[in-house]
Design an enzyme around this catalytic site. Structure first.
Site, PDB file in Angstrom:
ATOM      1  N   ASP A  50       0.901  -1.168   0.207  1.00 18.86           N
ATOM      2  CA  ASP A  50      -0.013  -0.132   0.049  1.00 18.86           C
ATOM      3  C   ASP A  50       0.920   1.052  -0.073  1.00 18.86           C
ATOM      4  OD1 ASP A  50      -2.961  -1.159   1.932  1.00 18.86           O
ATOM      5  OD2 ASP A  50      -2.116  -1.649   0.176  1.00 18.86           O
ATOM      6  N   ALA A  51       2.093   1.128   0.740  1.00 24.25           N
ATOM      7  CA  ALA A  51       2.888   2.306   0.828  1.00 24.25           C
ATOM      8  C   ALA A  51       3.461   2.651  -0.598  1.00 24.25           C
ATOM      9  CB  ALA A  51       3.956   2.319   2.027  1.00 24.25           C
ATOM     10  N   ASP A  54       0.887   4.045  -2.829  1.00 24.00           N
ATOM     11  CA  ASP A  54       0.574   5.582  -2.085  1.00 24.00           C
ATOM     12  C   ASP A  54       1.618   6.505  -2.790  1.00 24.00           C
ATOM     13  OD1 ASP A  54      -0.703   4.876   1.097  1.00 24.00           O
ATOM     14  OD2 ASP A  54      -1.722   5.275  -0.959  1.00 24.00           O
ATOM     15  N   SER A  99     -34.881  -7.426 -35.753  1.00 25.84           N
ATOM     16  CA  SER A  99     -34.850  -6.219 -36.354  1.00 25.84           C
ATOM     17  C   SER A  99     -35.730  -6.096 -37.491  1.00 25.84           C
ATOM     18  CB  SER A  99     -33.405  -6.206 -37.103  1.00 25.84           C
ATOM     19  OG  SER A  99     -33.366  -7.443 -37.976  1.00 25.84           O
ATOM     20  N   LEU A 100     -35.509  -5.123 -38.153  1.00 24.20           N
ATOM     21  CA  LEU A 100     -36.932  -4.826 -39.409  1.00 24.20           C
ATOM     22  C   LEU A 100     -36.173  -4.933 -40.767  1.00 24.20           C
ATOM     23  CD1 LEU A 100     -38.642  -1.989 -37.494  1.00 24.20           C
ATOM     24  CD2 LEU A 100     -39.496  -4.152 -37.824  1.00 24.20           C
ATOM     25  N   GLU A 133     -45.862   4.490 -37.357  1.00 23.10           N
ATOM     26  CA  GLU A 133     -45.242   5.430 -36.431  1.00 23.10           C
ATOM     27  C   GLU A 133     -43.770   5.976 -36.862  1.00 23.10           C
ATOM     28  OE1 GLU A 133     -45.745   2.615 -33.432  1.00 23.10           O
ATOM     29  OE2 GLU A 133     -43.730   2.012 -33.196  1.00 23.10           O
ATOM     30  N   LYS A 135     -39.705   5.951 -37.212  1.00 22.05           N
ATOM     31  CA  LYS A 135     -38.844   5.087 -36.789  1.00 22.05           C
ATOM     32  C   LYS A 135     -37.706   6.121 -36.144  1.00 22.05           C
ATOM     33  CE  LYS A 135     -35.887   1.611 -38.686  1.00 22.05           C
ATOM     34  NZ  LYS A 135     -34.494   1.743 -38.013  1.00 22.05           N
ATOM     35  N   ASP A 137     -34.393   7.191 -34.458  1.00 25.08           N
ATOM     36  CA  ASP A 137     -32.844   6.618 -34.902  1.00 25.08           C
ATOM     37  C   ASP A 137     -31.946   6.834 -33.545  1.00 25.08           C
ATOM     38  OD1 ASP A 137     -30.615   6.291 -36.047  1.00 25.08           O
ATOM     39  OD2 ASP A 137     -30.368   8.191 -37.292  1.00 25.08           O
ATOM     40  N   TYR A 245     -42.365   1.203 -27.881  1.00 23.51           N
ATOM     41  CA  TYR A 245     -43.276   0.668 -28.954  1.00 23.51           C
ATOM     42  C   TYR A 245     -43.541  -0.686 -29.215  1.00 23.51           C
ATOM     43  CZ  TYR A 245     -38.317   0.514 -30.892  1.00 23.51           C
ATOM     44  OH  TYR A 245     -36.863   0.341 -30.950  1.00 23.51           O
ATOM     45  N   LYS A 309     -46.830  -1.392 -39.021  1.00 26.77           N
ATOM     46  CA  LYS A 309     -47.034  -2.744 -38.368  1.00 26.77           C
ATOM     47  C   LYS A 309     -48.386  -3.355 -38.250  1.00 26.77           C
ATOM     48  CE  LYS A 309     -43.625  -1.670 -34.735  1.00 26.77           C
ATOM     49  NZ  LYS A 309     -43.296  -0.742 -33.340  1.00 26.77           N
ATOM     50  N   LYS A 333     -37.959   3.568 -44.831  1.00 34.64           N
ATOM     51  CA  LYS A 333     -36.792   4.487 -44.874  1.00 34.64           C
ATOM     52  C   LYS A 333     -37.061   5.788 -45.466  1.00 34.64           C
ATOM     53  CE  LYS A 333     -33.546   2.280 -41.976  1.00 34.64           C
ATOM     54  NZ  LYS A 333     -32.305   1.861 -42.631  1.00 34.64           N
ATOM     55  N   CYS A 438      -2.329  33.791 -43.910  1.00 37.26           N
ATOM     56  CA  CYS A 438      -3.627  34.250 -43.702  1.00 37.26           C
ATOM     57  C   CYS A 438      -4.089  34.964 -45.132  1.00 37.26           C
ATOM     58  CB  CYS A 438      -3.605  35.244 -42.758  1.00 37.26           C
ATOM     59  SG  CYS A 438      -5.496  35.883 -42.529  1.00 37.26           S
ATOM     60  N   CYS A 441      -5.013  38.818 -44.347  1.00 35.93           N
ATOM     61  CA  CYS A 441      -3.816  39.780 -43.987  1.00 35.93           C
ATOM     62  C   CYS A 441      -2.481  39.443 -44.398  1.00 35.93           C
ATOM     63  CB  CYS A 441      -3.995  40.125 -42.597  1.00 35.93           C
ATOM     64  SG  CYS A 441      -3.155  38.984 -41.482  1.00 35.93           S
ATOM     65  N   CYS A 462      -4.533  32.210 -37.861  1.00 33.22           N
ATOM     66  CA  CYS A 462      -3.622  33.532 -38.361  1.00 33.22           C
ATOM     67  C   CYS A 462      -3.143  34.057 -37.163  1.00 33.22           C
ATOM     68  CB  CYS A 462      -4.550  34.521 -39.039  1.00 33.22           C
ATOM     69  SG  CYS A 462      -4.147  36.336 -39.185  1.00 33.22           S
ATOM     70  N   CYS A 468      -4.968  41.625 -38.400  1.00 33.62           N
ATOM     71  CA  CYS A 468      -5.836  40.789 -39.424  1.00 33.62           C
ATOM     72  C   CYS A 468      -7.017  41.597 -39.521  1.00 33.62           C
ATOM     73  CB  CYS A 468      -5.882  39.384 -39.107  1.00 33.62           C
ATOM     74  SG  CYS A 468      -6.909  38.384 -40.267  1.00 33.62           S
TER      75      CYS A 468
HETATM   76  S1  IVH Z   1     -40.442  -2.188 -33.963  1.00 29.43           S
HETATM   77  C1  IVH Z   1     -40.151  -6.580 -33.442  1.00 29.43           C
HETATM   78  N1  IVH Z   1     -40.687   0.341 -33.988  1.00 29.43           N
HETATM   79  O1  IVH Z   1     -35.505  -0.112 -35.713  1.00 29.43           O
HETATM   80  C2  IVH Z   1     -39.942  -5.201 -34.139  1.00 29.43           C
HETATM   81  N2  IVH Z   1     -38.503  -0.527 -33.971  1.00 29.43           N
HETATM   82  O2  IVH Z   1     -34.528  -1.836 -37.818  1.00 29.43           O
HETATM   83  C3  IVH Z   1     -39.227  -4.556 -33.142  1.00 29.43           C
HETATM   84  N3  IVH Z   1     -36.886   1.284 -34.125  1.00 29.43           N
HETATM   85  O3  IVH Z   1     -34.078  -2.689 -33.590  1.00 29.43           O
HETATM   86  C4  IVH Z   1     -38.919  -3.283 -33.730  1.00 29.43           C
HETATM   87  N4  IVH Z   1     -38.354   3.064 -33.985  1.00 29.43           N
HETATM   88  O4  IVH Z   1     -33.988  -0.113 -32.509  1.00 29.43           O
HETATM   89  C5  IVH Z   1     -39.834  -0.604 -34.064  1.00 29.43           C
HETATM   90  N5  IVH Z   1     -41.101   2.648 -33.834  1.00 29.43           N
HETATM   91  C6  IVH Z   1     -40.342   1.728 -33.903  1.00 29.43           C
HETATM   92  C7  IVH Z   1     -38.995   1.952 -33.879  1.00 29.43           C
HETATM   93  C8  IVH Z   1     -37.865   0.776 -34.072  1.00 29.43           C
HETATM   94  C9  IVH Z   1     -36.891   2.680 -34.271  1.00 29.43           C
HETATM   95  C10 IVH Z   1     -35.513   0.627 -34.310  1.00 29.43           C
HETATM   96  C11 IVH Z   1     -35.079  -0.624 -33.429  1.00 29.43           C
HETATM   97  C12 IVH Z   1     -35.064  -1.810 -33.980  1.00 29.43           C
HETATM   98  C13 IVH Z   1     -34.821  -1.073 -35.494  1.00 29.43           C
HETATM   99  C14 IVH Z   1     -34.935  -2.363 -36.546  1.00 29.43           C
END
Ligand code: IVH
Length: 720
Positions: A50-51, A54, A99-100, A133, A135, A137, A245, A309, A333, A438, A441, A462, A468
């Protein structure tokens, strides 16, 4: 342990360390202490006492106290208490996080609905309700509630398992810690998106910049960086939002369709997106898509499309999944806000602080509905194909005049060039050579060395300061400010007006204003907002300032890194304008002795010395200074009001002080009229040597300089 250097042996006394050595020692100390921490906390196997440990920490703290500007971002002194976690624990999702799939065109959307109809065997006249709805980001997260209490939060990870970030998610204010509702299932996982708003993103980046930390490229990265902090208190300081969501594991569901689920989320206290809508026809889905796209820029947070959905949950179940994507949902998208055009020219703009910023002049092109003809090129490195922290450039290709470039607009950000179409590069296109003078000037433009990071600054600046035209107004405002010449009646507004009319372009012009006034058409008294009285007062105020103290004068020059405190230090060290001017000129012509002498001043770091050298090395500044000095008289630093036993004496502190900090000792000595220096020479009058004093003490003895211990010194100045 045998292979390591003895951690206790650090030869050079701290007060004799040179900045470069201090920097490298702080680096090795940080690594060494981190390694000891790891062995101690994570492996329960320390290999120093420890010392000994320290000693390392104390030495680190002492070096930091002497060179505060060299303190590292990962300094061990900032790491106290429990060590940070090595990593987040892994969480296996009870229900995978999917994912979607994506669609891009109207036809794709139609095909998505047709496929669902076929799969479910719906009649042509049977209604198919689709929830639409935005999406978001951001980053998806799952929040597990047991008996209404938030027990576990995790990232999506690879969909099957993510990271346990419960503590971090708990810091998000809009996420309920517990839910008390009759119909809230006993086990329930809420899923949704964590994001950062545009306003919060901007504020965070501003703070990052102010603290010398890298900025985030976009709100999504900022949210990710904030959420993945091992230290949840950092997450807590970052404003994050959440939209619910979807859901994961649940014993039962209280309702039968998506829109009722969203309503239930809302009732239970979860934030849901207000743009949610249910449509029954493809045309309506597309209309909502366009509507949301039109509102994209004004939402205040990033979205990158909409999600469709199937509204009925029993149909969602029947549709199920295919290769990790639901058949019942798809993302539509928005088109990328990018376009390709020709880079016609690269212009260099000089900002009010002297930064040279390259701007791309483009063949006008429509990007995301807006005509763009200029784009930011950020800095010299960016043009060379070096993107740097947070910048969107595709790395590794330089940008040339005549190139076809890809321009990107994101939200309300200034358009940027993100890539070059190399295949279309004209044969004659040459690498851009960034000016080192610059363009406004003609003064030298330099890239400074950042003392902290040891890297060259990305920005070229500059050095023409007061000369300037791009910087002159700002510099003049500083020149007449409260802590500098403090000329009453000559504020920001007046400086701007006089500058615009050409009455005052340089500091010397201020002092010739009265003499020239008669030749003005009209004279100042007849300008808007002025009269005979205010004119007379202004001239009187200017006259009283023909006499100024050296410290204010140095501060007034607006030399980079030389503020009030440094100016005072320089003034006290050099005493009068001639000595200061000579030292500056010597630095400006690269005199090594002058540099060494200045670096030896306690409290003056290499950045200051560099900046002074740049300032005095620039002939334009010398002219401005000479003209100014013809108009005014700079008073030498006054001896302390009353004479003290040490006034006018040069003293050096070395070794450890036991009664007070080095900073306090120095301040006291200076208050009594002594000059405090960092090195011993024939000019030194007294050396105050504490325990551990080394070569300075020896040198003092060799030169026959008086050496006192701390108590003797305090007795001498009557403060024991
Ligand atoms: S639904 C089973 N709703 O997008 C479906 N995903 O590309 C689950 N995301 O990993 C996803 N807004 O991170 C859903 N209104 C929304 C969303 C959404 C953003 C993202 C989410 C997912 C990714 C898929």
């Amino acid at each position: 342990m045998a292979s390591k250097p003895d951690p206790v042996l650090r030869e050079t006394p701290v007060d004799e360390l040179k900045p470069a050595a201090a920097r490298s020692e702080l680096k090795s100390l940080a690594a060494e202490i981190l390694e000891h921490d790891r062995r101690y906390y994570s492996e329960d196997a320390p290999d120093v006492t420890d010392a000994q440990y320290d000693v390392l920490r104390r030495r680190n703290a002492q070096i930091e106290a002497r060179f505060p500007q060299l303190k590292r971002k990962d300094s061990p002194s900032d790491r106290i208490g429990a060590p940070p976690l090595a990593a987040f624990a892994t969480v296996r999702h009870a229900v995978p996080m999917l994912s979607l799939g994506n669609v891009f065109t109207d036809d794709d959307v139609e095909a998505f609905c047709d496929r669902i109809r076929r799969f479910l065997g719906l009649e042509a006249d049977e209604e198919l309700a689709i929830a639409v709805e935005p999406k978001i980001d951001g980053l998806s997260a799952t929040l597990r509630y047991e008996d209404g209490i938030f027990t576990l939060g995790a990232t999506r990870g690879d969909g099957a398992q993510g990271e346990n970030i419960t503590q971090n998610l708990k810091t998000i204010k809009t996420i309920p810690q517990h839910v008390e509702a009759e119909d809230f299932p006993p086990v329930f996982e809420v899923r949704g998106e964590v994001f950062m708003s545009h306003d919060d993103f901007k504020a965070l980046n501003q703070a990052q910049a102010t603290n010398g930390k890298p900025e985030f490229a976009n709100p999504r990265n900022a949210a990710a960086g904030s959420l993945r902090q091992l230290d949840a208190s950092i997450t807590a300081s970052r404003p994050l939002g959440f939209f619910a969501y979807a859901w994961g594991e649940t014993a039962s569901l209280p309702v039968g369709n998506q829109n009722e689920m969203i309503a239930a989320f809302k009732r239970w206290g979860f934030p849901v997106n207000p743009l949610f809508k249910v449509c029954t026809r493809v045309a309506d889905m597309l209309a909502v898509y366009s509507e949301i796209e039109a509102r994209r820029a004004s939402l205040g947070y990033d979205i990158d499309g909409v999600v469709y959905k199937v509204d009925r949950l029993d149909w969602q179940n029947r549709l199920g999944f295919r290769s990790r994507q639901p058949r019942w949902a798809v993302a539509h998208k928005f088109p990328a806000e990018q376009a390709t055009t020709v880079l016609e020219d690269i212009e260099i703009q000089v900002g009010r602080t002297g930064a040279l910023t390259p701007v791309a002049r483009l063949k006008p092109v429509t990007v995301g509905g807006v005509v763009v003809s200029n784009a930011s090129l950020h800095n010299e490195d960016y043009i060379k194909g070096i993107g740097g922290d947070g910048l969107p450039l595709r790395e590794g290709r330089d940008i040339r005049k005549g190139d076809w470039v890809i321009v990107q607009r994101a939200g309300d950000v200034i358009p940027q060039i993100v890539d070059v179409v190399i295949g279309k590069r004209p044969g004659h296109a040459k690498p851009f050579s960034f000016p080192t003078k610059c363009p406004e000037c003609g003064s030298q433009a330099v890239r400074e060395l950042d003392e902290k990071s040891g890297k060259t600054d990305a920005v070229r600046r500059c050095t023409g300061g007061l000369f300037c035209p791009a910087q002159a107004v700002e510099r003049l405002k500083h020149f007449v400010g409260r802590n500098t010449f403090d000329i009453e009646g000559l504020g920001t507004k007046q400086v701007e007006a006089f500058f615009a009319e050409g009455l005052v372009r340089t500091p010397a012009d201020i002092f010739t204003l009265e003499a020239r006034n008669a030749s003005f058409d009209p004279p100042i008294a007849s300008h808007e907002g002025w009269g005979a009285t205010s004119e007379a007062k202004l001239f009187a105020a200017i006259r009283t300032r023909r006499h100024i103290g050296l410290d204010r004068f140095i501060n007034a020059l607006g030399i980079r890194h030389v503020g009030e405190g440094t100016a005072r230090l320089l003034a006290r060290t050099y005493g009068d304008i001639d000595s200061f001017y000579q030292a500056g000129r010597a630095l400006g012509v690269g005199d090594e002795a002058a540099r060494a002498e200045m670096e030896a001043i306690d409290g003056i770091g290499p950045a200051v010395v560099e900046a002074l050298g740049d300032f005095f090395g620039e002939a334009h500044n010398a002219q401005i200074l000479a003209a100014l000095l013809e108009q005014i008289e700079v008073a030498p630093v006054e001896a302390a009001a009353t004479t003290t036993p040490v006034s006018g004496k040069t003293v050096v502190f070395t070794g450890t002080l036991e009664k007070m900090s080095r900073a306090e000792a120095k301040a006291r000595a200076e208050a009594l009229g002594a000059k405090v220096s960092g090195s011993v020479s024939v000019k030194t009058d007294i050396v105050i040597a504490g325990p551990g004093a080394g070569s300075k003490r020896a040198k003092a003895e060799e030169l026959g300089v008086e050496v006192l211990n701390e108590d003797d010194w305090l007795a001498l100045i009557g403060q024991n």
